[in-house]
Write a protein that holds these residues in place. Sequence first.
Motif, PDB file in Angstrom:
ATOM      1  N   ARG A 161      72.496  54.330 -12.654  1.00  0.00           N
ATOM      2  CA  ARG A 161      72.843  55.540 -13.409  1.00  0.00           C
ATOM      3  C   ARG A 161      71.755  55.872 -14.421  1.00  0.00           C
ATOM      4  NH1 ARG A 161      79.254  55.632 -14.896  1.00  0.00           N
ATOM      5  NH2 ARG A 161      80.061  55.309 -12.775  1.00  0.00           N
ATOM      6  N   ALA A 162      71.357  57.112 -14.402  1.00  0.00           N
ATOM      7  CA  ALA A 162      70.403  57.599 -15.405  1.00  0.00           C
ATOM      8  C   ALA A 162      71.162  58.215 -16.577  1.00  0.00           C
ATOM      9  CB  ALA A 162      69.468  58.623 -14.774  1.00  0.00           C
ATOM     10  N   GLU A 163      70.442  58.583 -17.632  1.00  0.00           N
ATOM     11  CA  GLU A 163      71.092  59.208 -18.782  1.00  0.00           C
ATOM     12  C   GLU A 163      71.698  60.546 -18.386  1.00  0.00           C
ATOM     13  OE1 GLU A 163      68.440  59.537 -22.010  1.00  0.00           O
ATOM     14  OE2 GLU A 163      68.007  57.381 -22.139  1.00  0.00           O
ATOM     15  N   LYS A 164      72.822  60.850 -19.013  1.00  0.00           N
ATOM     16  CA  LYS A 164      73.577  62.042 -18.656  1.00  0.00           C
ATOM     17  C   LYS A 164      72.766  63.317 -18.889  1.00  0.00           C
ATOM     18  CE  LYS A 164      78.062  64.188 -19.442  1.00  0.00           C
ATOM     19  NZ  LYS A 164      79.344  64.114 -20.199  1.00  0.00           N
ATOM     20  N   LYS A 210      69.519  63.724 -18.821  1.00  0.00           N
ATOM     21  CA  LYS A 210      68.463  63.864 -17.832  1.00  0.00           C
ATOM     22  C   LYS A 210      69.026  64.365 -16.495  1.00  0.00           C
ATOM     23  CE  LYS A 210      65.330  60.400 -19.756  1.00  0.00           C
ATOM     24  NZ  LYS A 210      64.587  59.126 -19.496  1.00  0.00           N
ATOM     25  N   VAL A 211      70.211  63.833 -16.139  1.00  0.00           N
ATOM     26  CA  VAL A 211      70.835  64.281 -14.883  1.00  0.00           C
ATOM     27  C   VAL A 211      71.228  65.747 -14.981  1.00  0.00           C
ATOM     28  CG1 VAL A 211      72.748  63.891 -13.287  1.00  0.00           C
ATOM     29  CG2 VAL A 211      71.642  61.952 -14.387  1.00  0.00           C
ATOM     30  N   MET A 212      71.716  66.178 -16.134  1.00  0.00           N
ATOM     31  CA  MET A 212      72.107  67.577 -16.296  1.00  0.00           C
ATOM     32  C   MET A 212      70.884  68.490 -16.245  1.00  0.00           C
ATOM     33  SD  MET A 212      75.095  67.193 -19.200  1.00  0.00           S
ATOM     34  CE  MET A 212      75.452  68.940 -19.258  1.00  0.00           C
ATOM     35  N   ASP A 213      69.762  68.031 -16.825  1.00  0.00           N
ATOM     36  CA  ASP A 213      68.541  68.850 -16.754  1.00  0.00           C
ATOM     37  C   ASP A 213      68.082  69.032 -15.304  1.00  0.00           C
ATOM     38  OD1 ASP A 213      68.545  69.099 -19.472  1.00  0.00           O
ATOM     39  OD2 ASP A 213      67.139  67.420 -19.812  1.00  0.00           O
ATOM     40  N   VAL A 214      68.184  67.954 -14.524  1.00  0.00           N
ATOM     41  CA  VAL A 214      67.810  68.063 -13.106  1.00  0.00           C
ATOM     42  C   VAL A 214      68.732  69.020 -12.369  1.00  0.00           C
ATOM     43  CG1 VAL A 214      67.577  66.758 -10.960  1.00  0.00           C
ATOM     44  CG2 VAL A 214      66.788  65.752 -13.110  1.00  0.00           C
ATOM     45  N   PRO A 260      80.304  58.807  -7.581  1.00  0.00           N
ATOM     46  CA  PRO A 260      81.323  58.958  -8.640  1.00  0.00           C
ATOM     47  C   PRO A 260      80.738  59.465  -9.962  1.00  0.00           C
ATOM     48  CG  PRO A 260      81.582  56.868  -7.490  1.00  0.00           C
ATOM     49  CD  PRO A 260      80.293  57.439  -7.045  1.00  0.00           C
ATOM     50  N   TYR A 261      79.560  58.920 -10.317  1.00  0.00           N
ATOM     51  CA  TYR A 261      78.929  59.345 -11.575  1.00  0.00           C
ATOM     52  C   TYR A 261      78.466  60.794 -11.484  1.00  0.00           C
ATOM     53  CZ  TYR A 261      75.626  59.341 -15.481  1.00  0.00           C
ATOM     54  OH  TYR A 261      74.943  59.650 -16.638  1.00  0.00           O
ATOM     55  N   LEU A 262      77.964  61.207 -10.339  1.00  0.00           N
ATOM     56  CA  LEU A 262      77.503  62.589 -10.173  1.00  0.00           C
ATOM     57  C   LEU A 262      78.668  63.562 -10.210  1.00  0.00           C
ATOM     58  CD1 LEU A 262      75.191  64.549  -9.571  1.00  0.00           C
ATOM     59  CD2 LEU A 262      75.514  64.062  -7.128  1.00  0.00           C
ATOM     60  N   LYS A 263      79.812  63.181  -9.662  1.00  0.00           N
ATOM     61  CA  LYS A 263      80.975  64.088  -9.662  1.00  0.00           C
ATOM     62  C   LYS A 263      81.534  64.269 -11.076  1.00  0.00           C
ATOM     63  CE  LYS A 263      82.610  63.674  -4.903  1.00  0.00           C
ATOM     64  NZ  LYS A 263      83.735  63.284  -4.024  1.00  0.00           N
ATOM     65  N   GLU A 264      81.441  63.224 -11.880  1.00  0.00           N
ATOM     66  CA  GLU A 264      81.907  63.352 -13.270  1.00  0.00           C
ATOM     67  C   GLU A 264      81.108  64.418 -14.013  1.00  0.00           C
ATOM     68  OE1 GLU A 264      81.733  59.609 -15.162  1.00  0.00           O
ATOM     69  OE2 GLU A 264      83.220  58.635 -13.862  1.00  0.00           O
ATOM     70  N   LEU A 285      79.344  66.866 -12.582  1.00  0.00           N
ATOM     71  CA  LEU A 285      79.531  68.172 -11.946  1.00  0.00           C
ATOM     72  C   LEU A 285      80.834  68.834 -12.396  1.00  0.00           C
ATOM     73  CD1 LEU A 285      78.322  67.414  -8.289  1.00  0.00           C
ATOM     74  CD2 LEU A 285      77.179  68.846  -9.982  1.00  0.00           C
ATOM     75  N   LYS A 286      81.862  68.044 -12.623  1.00  0.00           N
ATOM     76  CA  LYS A 286      83.129  68.625 -13.068  1.00  0.00           C
ATOM     77  C   LYS A 286      83.016  69.263 -14.454  1.00  0.00           C
ATOM     78  CE  LYS A 286      86.110  65.592 -10.341  1.00  0.00           C
ATOM     79  NZ  LYS A 286      87.114  64.497 -10.373  1.00  0.00           N
ATOM     80  N   GLU A 287      82.052  68.811 -15.240  1.00  0.00           N
ATOM     81  CA  GLU A 287      81.871  69.369 -16.575  1.00  0.00           C
ATOM     82  C   GLU A 287      81.110  70.689 -16.554  1.00  0.00           C
ATOM     83  OE1 GLU A 287      80.107  66.614 -19.224  1.00  0.00           O
ATOM     84  OE2 GLU A 287      81.556  65.014 -18.848  1.00  0.00           O
ATOM     85  N   ILE A 288      80.151  70.815 -15.653  1.00  0.00           N
ATOM     86  CA  ILE A 288      79.282  71.996 -15.696  1.00  0.00           C
ATOM     87  C   ILE A 288      79.426  72.904 -14.475  1.00  0.00           C
ATOM     88  CG2 ILE A 288      77.599  70.814 -17.141  1.00  0.00           C
ATOM     89  CD1 ILE A 288      75.870  70.423 -14.643  1.00  0.00           C
ATOM     90  N   CYS A 289      80.189  72.477 -13.472  1.00  0.00           N
ATOM     91  CA  CYS A 289      80.267  73.243 -12.227  1.00  0.00           C
ATOM     92  C   CYS A 289      81.699  73.449 -11.785  1.00  0.00           C
ATOM     93  CB  CYS A 289      79.510  72.530 -11.104  1.00  0.00           C
ATOM     94  SG  CYS A 289      77.751  72.359 -11.394  1.00  0.00           S
TER      95      CYS A 289
END
Length: 287
Positions: A213-216, A218-222, A247-251, A253-257
């Motif tokens: 898992r990368a920092e949240k 950084k993942v949101m910027d990508v 699972p981490y990516l879906k968490e 995505l549910k916040e921003i998508c």
Amino acid sequence: MSVPIDLEKAHAPKDVDVSAAGRGVWLVKVPKYVSQQWKTCPPGTDVGKLKISKSKIPNKKPDIVFSTFNVSEKKTISSGQSPSVTSASSSSASSIVPLGQVPKVPLTQNHKFLVTNVGNQKLVVMSQARPDPNSSDSFSDKLCVEGKVMQRAECHPIVDSNYRLLKREQMQAHNTPQRQMKVVPMSVPHKPIRERIIYNEDKKAKKTDKRSRAEKNKVMDVLFNAFEKHQFYNIKDLMGITKQPVPYLKEILKEICNYNVTAPHKHMWELKPEFRHYKSADEKGST
């Protein structure tokens, strides 16, 4: 590329040379190996000798024996090379003839003619001389009548030692497989690897390749950079872009998508309205 044919020229009447129409000829049926040799003969080559012996018994047809010459042997003799004569006595250590090659024919092979009458049939022999290939007219073939068939005959081989040798080589050539195994004298440097071993190695590599898992942020910027290029993504594409566990990516995505459950973009993710910033058509034109 097919050449167009002029039907009028093809079916046009032609002159036929009938100067030799009264000449008597024989129609003879010969074995296949004899006809194959004759096809390789140049014009004017002696291909055999015919011996006709009258029978002492009255009202019996004469005995006709035809002895064929080996054309390949005659060629080597005329060119000054030493011929390799195949005899029946040296057939104990005969080699296998490869498939597709004509087996060696003895120097002479005797055949017997079985003569039959033509009957009421009227048969003629015609020849066709091909024109010059450089000529523009392809329908200028010369037709000639070479003679009238007086006798019909069938050329049957006499079963002797030469004929048995010929048939044995023909059977060997027919039964020899096209693909054969050969022993390699030197060792092969690269040994073949079984497919199962490669599959197991790939499977182990996939198990060890666990995504961390990368920092949240950084993942949101990508993700934001990706949605600037396209409006809709499925989960597989986003996994390949972010390199994050599902699972981490879906968490995130549910916040921003928002997840679309209806057509036309079913099962695809789209940014929420508050995170969207798409250029209008006027802005795109001005840029």
